[in-house]
Design a protein around this motif. Structure first.
Motif, PDB file in Angstrom:
ATOM      1  N   ASN A  73      -8.559   8.168  -3.628  1.00  0.00           N
ATOM      2  CA  ASN A  73      -7.485   7.014  -4.456  1.00  0.00           C
ATOM      3  C   ASN A  73      -6.553   7.509  -5.604  1.00  0.00           C
ATOM      4  O   ASN A  73      -7.221   8.875  -6.504  1.00  0.00           O
ATOM      5  N   SER A 121       1.020  -1.362  -0.178  1.00  0.00           N
ATOM      6  CA  SER A 121      -0.172   0.254  -0.211  1.00  0.00           C
ATOM      7  C   SER A 121       0.881   1.096   0.261  1.00  0.00           C
ATOM      8  O   SER A 121       2.210   0.896   0.297  1.00  0.00           O
ATOM      9  N   ARG A 130      -4.235   7.991  -0.719  1.00  0.00           N
ATOM     10  CA  ARG A 130      -4.363   6.304   0.035  1.00  0.00           C
ATOM     11  C   ARG A 130      -4.867   5.462  -1.950  1.00  0.00           C
ATOM     12  O   ARG A 130      -6.095   5.374  -1.752  1.00  0.00           O
ATOM     13  N   ASP A 131      -3.926   4.300  -1.341  1.00  0.00           N
ATOM     14  CA  ASP A 131      -4.297   3.106  -2.368  1.00  0.00           C
ATOM     15  C   ASP A 131      -3.208   2.142  -2.852  1.00  0.00           C
ATOM     16  O   ASP A 131      -1.651   2.161  -2.313  1.00  0.00           O
TER      17      ASP A 131
END
Length: 215
Positions: free
Chosen positions: A187, A76, A91-92
């Motif tokens: 994302n 991540s 965030r991905d």
């Protein structure tokens, strides 16, 4: 310590062309900035070097260095991006890169590195050199996925190169490698959609900008 070399994009008959022409008149063709990559417990943190932290990080692409936290255990990313006047926290999962390892080698920062050719975002060609003497599959920005640390990576068609200039063998407390926290949480796809909406009237220049901001 990494050096990041960036060249400006070619212009086009669009709003982006006017923006770039004004920028090119006031700035050098090439820009060199510094960044550091620290790692421990299979986690990495790529950050601007102290001398660059006080600059206006998002005024143009060539000023931008992302803050990138990568957890290689959970695959991540948390990426802090400043794009013009907006701050994003992306965030991905880690980016999927199609790597092909070759037999070519070179010396970088005192390490023997092997070349790998990669493809990201379906169309961006990159060339990386990694060393298995540092058995951490990380690298600058969000480049990962090779059997060792990436010490150099270039996106030749985008005129950008990240190159390690020094590797320091020091103990890094794991608790110091933490993700950034500031910015609008999105994302990768949500960021792409927002940029596409803003730059849809920029023509080919907008497409080029989007590609660079999504690297």
């Amino acid at each position: 310590m990494y050096t990041v070399l960036k060249n400006e994009m070619e212009d086009d008959d669009s709003f982006g062309k006017i923006f770039f022409e004004a920028y090119q008149k006031a700035n050098p063709q090439f820009k060199e900035v510094k960044a550091t990559l620290t790692f421990a417990d299979n986690k990495t943190l790529f950050t601007p070097a102290p001398n660059d932290e006080n600059r206006n990080m998002g005024s143009t692409f060539s000023d931008q260095i992302n803050n990138v936290y990568t957890d290689l255990n959970t695959h991540s990313n948390v990426i802090h991006k400043v794009i013009f006047d907006d701050e994003f926290l992306v965030r991905d999962s880690v980016r999927k890169i199609k790597w092909k390892i070759t037999d070519e080698t070179r010396q970088i920062a005192g390490y023997t590195c092997r070349r790998a050719n990669g493809l990201i975002m379906d169309s961006v060609y990159v060339v990386a050199f990694y060393t298995n003497q540092i058995p951490v599959p990380g690298g600058p920005e969000s480049f990962t996925g090779l059997p060792g640390m990436i010490l150099q990576v270039a996106a030749p068609h985008e005129n950008i190169t990240w190159m390690a200039t020094k590797v320091s063998d020091i103990q890094v407390p794991p608790q110091t490698i933490i993700p950034p926290k500031k910015g609008k949480v999105v994302n990768r796809k949500q960021l792409y959609d927002q940029l596409k909406s803003v730059m849809k009237s920029w023509g080919k220049e907008g497409v080029a900008y989007m590609k660079l901001f999504m690297l």
